[in-house]
Design an enzyme around this catalytic site. Structure first.
Site, PDB file in Angstrom:
ATOM      1  N   SER A   1     121.700  38.296   4.980  1.00  0.00           N
ATOM      2  CA  SER A   1     121.844  39.145   6.150  1.00  0.00           C
ATOM      3  C   SER A   1     121.147  38.490   7.347  1.00  0.00           C
ATOM      4  CB  SER A   1     121.281  40.538   5.840  1.00  0.00           C
ATOM      5  OG  SER A   1     121.603  41.462   6.830  1.00  0.00           O
TER       6      SER A   1
ATOM      7  N   ASP B   1     131.616  44.051   1.491  1.00  0.00           N
ATOM      8  CA  ASP B   1     130.618  44.064   2.566  1.00  0.00           C
ATOM      9  C   ASP B   1     131.356  44.115   3.895  1.00  0.00           C
ATOM     10  OD1 ASP B   1     128.596  43.659   4.381  1.00  0.00           O
ATOM     11  OD2 ASP B   1     127.851  41.805   3.491  1.00  0.00           O
TER      12      ASP B   1
ATOM     13  N   HIS C   1     127.198  45.709   1.513  1.00  0.00           N
ATOM     14  CA  HIS C   1     126.230  44.728   2.002  1.00  0.00           C
ATOM     15  C   HIS C   1     125.019  44.613   1.073  1.00  0.00           C
ATOM     16  CE1 HIS C   1     124.382  42.085   4.855  1.00  0.00           C
ATOM     17  NE2 HIS C   1     123.373  42.904   5.102  1.00  0.00           N
TER      18      HIS C   1
END
Length: 388
Positions: free
Chosen positions: A152, A325, A358
């Site tokens: 991320s 995601d 995610h």
């Protein structure tokens, strides 16, 4: 694996991208494994929005006993015998500037005023964090990293490392990340920020001086964020339209027909996550870190051309994405892969069909972990000739 944080103090001011200068500051760090004789087995792990230097292992109480539920946020990825094996690699976790987990940030004292920085803490960017991390490595006597990795926002820092210090990075592992945020992602961040700054207890960011905390705003910000971290499939499988047990007895259909009560399990879950978050995270830190996410865009200085932006990178890459995601979709990882291939860089790419959204980059998916393990064992290990 019991671990203890260390604090590194830097007395040389740090120039920031905004034009501001951060005076003397501290970074909190944890390390795992042993640095080898020629210092060639170091792996830097960059953290995401609400994580910290506590990447792996357990913390201990005063008697030296492991504290329950104190595992590092990537405990399943890093440690003895794990995909990033600390019997071979010396892993470094660092808490970024502006955070609320020990490194200098808004809750610390501003030396110019003698009061907490609060809203006066300077804006920091991904590039500023990478510069601070490079100074940390200098202090540790590490010239070149076997690898930098992160998921991320941590993946954005990893990418930035390959551009800011290409000669110091041999491998880059970028997981569930992107070359910049989409307008939709920036929009989610802005709604979360507005929830915080409009909280009556925010006081222009100087809530500590007023003896308050903007918990209501933080709760809402976390609820918004949490929705974006999960996939629709996972939400439906875990909660569906199930009512809380106490509500099943009320009304003809089991509803209270209330605009304020918690009736569905998903509502209860989100409020629980929001309540937890508001007790340990700092509101100014949330504002700073989401802005750093928004600002990151290495292609901006190259007329939006990512291929030209990544021409400076010399590292070998592993990129991993997850099919569900939608916040950092596989298409965004493929943009990076394409740009690297256009520069004839060595790139491996794994797109994992996982249902978790995610959050998949933090979970135990055997295909994902196998991809990382294989990359480190077969590719990164060439850096050290297989030596621990």
């Amino acid at each position: 694996m019991i671990v203890t944080p260390q604090t590194f103090r830097f007395d040389t001011p740090l120039p920031l991208q905004s034009g501001a200068v951060l005076p003397a500051y501290e970074l909190v760090v944890e390390t795992y494994g042993t640095l080898n004789a020629d210092r060639s087995n170091a792996v830097l792990v960059c953290h995401a929005l609400n994580a910290s230097h506590h990447v792996a292992g357990l913390h201990a109480d005063a008697a030296g006993q492991p504290l329950p539920r104190s595992e590092g946020w990537w405990h399943n990825m890093i440690g003895p015998g794990k995909p990033v094996d600390t019997d071979r690699w010396f892993v470094i976790g660092v808490n970024n500037l502006g955070s609320c987990f020990g490194s200098t940030g808004p809750t610390h004292i501003n030396p110019a005023t003698g009061h907490p920085w609060g809203a006066d803490f300077p804006v920091v960017t991904v590039e500023d964090w990478v510069n601070a991390q490079a100074r940390l490595l200098d202090a540790m006597g590490i010239d070149t990293l076997a690898a930098v990795m992160g998921g991320s926002l941590g993946g954005m820092q990893t990418l930035s490392w390959t551009l800011q210090y290409p000669e110091r990075v041999r491998h880059a592992v970028v997981v569930a990340s992107a070359p910049n945020l989409t307008a939709e992602n920036i929009a989610f961040n802005e709604v979360a920020r507005r929830a915080i700054v409009t909280d009556p207890d925010f006081h222009g960011g100087h809530y500590l001086a007023h003896g308050t905390l903007p918990r209501r705003g933080l709760r809402i910000a976390r609820m918004i964020g949490h929705i974006t971290y999960l996939s629709d499939d996972v939400m439906n499988a875990k909660f569906g339209r199930t009512l809380k047990p106490a509500d099943l007895e009320g009304g003809a259909w089991g509803y209270r027909y209330s605009t304020t009560d918690v009736e569905f399990q998903i509502e209860s879950y989100l409020r629980h996550q929001g309540d937890k978050f508001s007790e340990y995270f700092d509101a100014n830190t949330y504002l700073l870190i989401t802005r750093a996410l928004d600002y990151f865009d290495p292609a901006r200085a190259h007329d939006g051309n990512l291929s030209r932006a990544l021409a400076r990178a010399t590292a070998r890459f592993l990129l991993v994405s997850f099919t569900t995601d939608w916040r950092f979709s596989p298409a965004r990882s493929r943009e990076i892969v394409k740009a690297l291939l256009e520069n004839r860089r060595d790139v491996s790419y794994a797109e994992i069909d996982a249902p978790h959204g995610h959050d998949a980059f933090l979970l135990d998916d055997p295909r994902y972990h196998a991809a990382v393990r294989t990359y480190f064992e077969q590719t990164v290990a060439q850096v050290t000739g297989g030596r621990p």
